[in-house]
Design an enzyme around this catalytic site. Sequence first.
Site, short mmCIF file in Angstrom:
data_model
loop_
_atom_site.label_atom_id
_atom_site.label_comp_id
_atom_site.label_asym_id
_atom_site.label_seq_id
_atom_site.Cartn_x
_atom_site.Cartn_y
_atom_site.Cartn_z
N HIS A 1 -9.97 1.99 0.57
CA HIS A 1 -8.52 1.80 0.57
C HIS A 1 -8.13 1.22 -0.78
O HIS A 1 -8.43 0.06 -1.09
CB HIS A 1 -8.11 0.86 1.70
CG HIS A 1 -6.63 0.70 1.85
ND1 HIS A 1 -5.72 1.43 1.12
CD2 HIS A 1 -5.88 -0.12 2.64
CE1 HIS A 1 -4.49 1.09 1.45
NE2 HIS A 1 -4.56 0.15 2.37
N PHE B 1 2.16 -3.26 4.08
CA PHE B 1 2.49 -4.50 4.79
C PHE B 1 4.01 -4.68 4.82
O PHE B 1 4.72 -4.26 3.92
CB PHE B 1 1.85 -5.70 4.10
CG PHE B 1 0.39 -5.88 4.41
CD1 PHE B 1 -0.26 -5.10 5.34
CD2 PHE B 1 -0.34 -6.87 3.75
CE1 PHE B 1 -1.61 -5.28 5.62
CE2 PHE B 1 -1.68 -7.07 4.02
CZ PHE B 1 -2.33 -6.28 4.96
N HIS C 1 -2.58 7.68 6.36
CA HIS C 1 -2.86 6.36 5.77
C HIS C 1 -4.23 5.88 6.25
O HIS C 1 -5.03 5.42 5.44
CB HIS C 1 -1.76 5.38 6.16
CG HIS C 1 -1.84 4.08 5.44
ND1 HIS C 1 -1.85 4.01 4.06
CD2 HIS C 1 -1.92 2.80 5.89
CE1 HIS C 1 -1.94 2.74 3.69
NE2 HIS C 1 -1.98 1.99 4.77
N CYS D 1 0.80 -1.23 0.00
CA CYS D 1 0.00 0.00 0.00
C CYS D 1 0.83 1.27 0.00
O CYS D 1 0.27 2.37 -0.04
CB CYS D 1 -0.97 -0.02 1.18
SG CYS D 1 -2.02 -1.49 1.19
N LYS E 1 -10.18 7.78 3.23
CA LYS E 1 -10.60 6.46 2.75
C LYS E 1 -12.10 6.22 2.89
O LYS E 1 -12.64 5.31 2.26
CB LYS E 1 -9.78 5.37 3.44
CG LYS E 1 -8.34 5.35 2.93
CD LYS E 1 -7.49 4.26 3.55
CE LYS E 1 -6.14 4.12 2.85
NZ LYS E 1 -5.27 5.29 2.96
N GLU F 1 -0.71 5.08 14.01
CA GLU F 1 -0.37 6.22 13.17
C GLU F 1 -0.66 7.53 13.89
O GLU F 1 0.14 8.48 13.83
CB GLU F 1 -1.14 6.17 11.84
CG GLU F 1 -0.74 7.30 10.90
CD GLU F 1 -1.45 7.27 9.56
OE1 GLU F 1 -1.03 8.02 8.65
OE2 GLU F 1 -2.43 6.50 9.41
N THR G 1 -8.55 0.28 10.46
CA THR G 1 -8.37 -0.92 11.29
C THR G 1 -7.97 -0.45 12.70
O THR G 1 -7.31 0.58 12.86
CB THR G 1 -7.29 -1.85 10.71
OG1 THR G 1 -6.06 -1.14 10.59
CG2 THR G 1 -7.72 -2.36 9.34
N PRO G 2 -8.36 -1.19 13.72
CA PRO G 2 -8.12 -0.71 15.09
C PRO G 2 -6.67 -0.40 15.40
O PRO G 2 -6.36 0.65 15.97
CB PRO G 2 -8.65 -1.88 15.95
CG PRO G 2 -9.73 -2.50 15.10
CD PRO G 2 -9.21 -2.40 13.69
N ALA G 3 -5.74 -1.29 15.02
CA ALA G 3 -4.34 -1.08 15.38
C ALA G 3 -3.70 0.02 14.54
O ALA G 3 -3.03 0.92 15.07
CB ALA G 3 -3.55 -2.38 15.22
#
Length: 402
Positions: free
Chosen positions: A332, A390, A298, A170, A327, A309, A302-304
């Site tokens: 995304h 990733f 970004h 990404c 997004k 960030e 997502t939770p994490a």
Amino acid sequence: MEPLAIRAHTATTALGRGRAAQAQALAERRSGLRRNDFPTTAAGEAPLDCWIGRVEGLEASPLPERLARWECRNNRLAWLALQQDGMAAAIEAMIDRHGAGRVALVVGTSTSSIGASEEAYARLDEGADGGQHFPADLARDEIHTPHSLGAFLQDATGIAGPCVTVATACSSSAKVFAQAARLIHAGVVDAALVGGIDTLCGSVLFGFNALQLVSPEPCRPFDARRVGLSLGEAGGYALLERATAGEGGLQLRGYGESSDAHHMSAPHPEGLGARLAMADALARAGVDAGEVGYLNLHGTATPANDAIEAAAVAALFPDTLHASSTKGWTGHTLGAAGIVESVIALLALENGHLPGILNSDQHDPACGPQIRFDNVDRPIRFAMNNSFGFGGNNASLVFGRA
């Protein structure tokens, strides 16, 4: 670093074709997300219960006959995006000015034409030898490679300089700016077309769902109730050239890259790579964090990812920063996220419209005051974009108005 002039830029997303469509939807806070209606080639698979950002009109937009050997959904989007905002004419003018061999082509993608490969395997034909073969209409080696996009764009544009495909998940089409800047600053070329294209396909939808990252509802970046991302497809480009002394206009002022390699799909728990990339971009641009008016995050929802960030941003920037994820508008868009969100940052520089966040209204206490849900109008001089992939592969970009 020596600033690079941005001679043209464009994006095509679920919001529409070209910069004006993006700007209008951002101002109206109108999302391009829709309930998943994307056909997959997996036999017997029902559509995932999720929301997607799908580009309208691709199914009815075949490539021109001279480019027919490149036919596939990803290259159709690449061609469609190339026709917006005068980009094709700007590329032609750049080639006339410097020569085709002095213009580089650097493009990012995470899946390239894998949708065509999926379809080919789903429609295998039995040959006279008793073996199974791709159907005749998809038996074209050139579309079943990671470099399909770059090779297609070489053919489509006539650019004959270095041609590079960046595939770092990404962060792909953010890192293209850094790669192009190095080529220009090293004197290898005088200009570069950068961009990124990624289209929806079964591997993307079911792959992210297997990681338990897909939300069943429209994504809510940085909201306390966020549960996952909404996937999308998009394409876009920017044309870079050395800036001449004293000229105005939009510029690439700095880039920062890092690879923390913490985990295959999870971010570093302290946001190490994100902080390194942002700090590197600011240092290379010679810009203080307090001078940045807008940061496109970004922000995958997502939770994490969002909490980490946000913590990295809070460690570097003052509370006055306007930072948001867009997004909720586009989804995304994976390998195209870098170019799409860079175009959004450039729009903020051009028109002073700083987007907030769609679908989100409950602040997560773990996220700092820099995270803004509402749109704001005010002129800015510098804007940034974050794109994290990733494997801990991170890129940040600084743009400015000369």
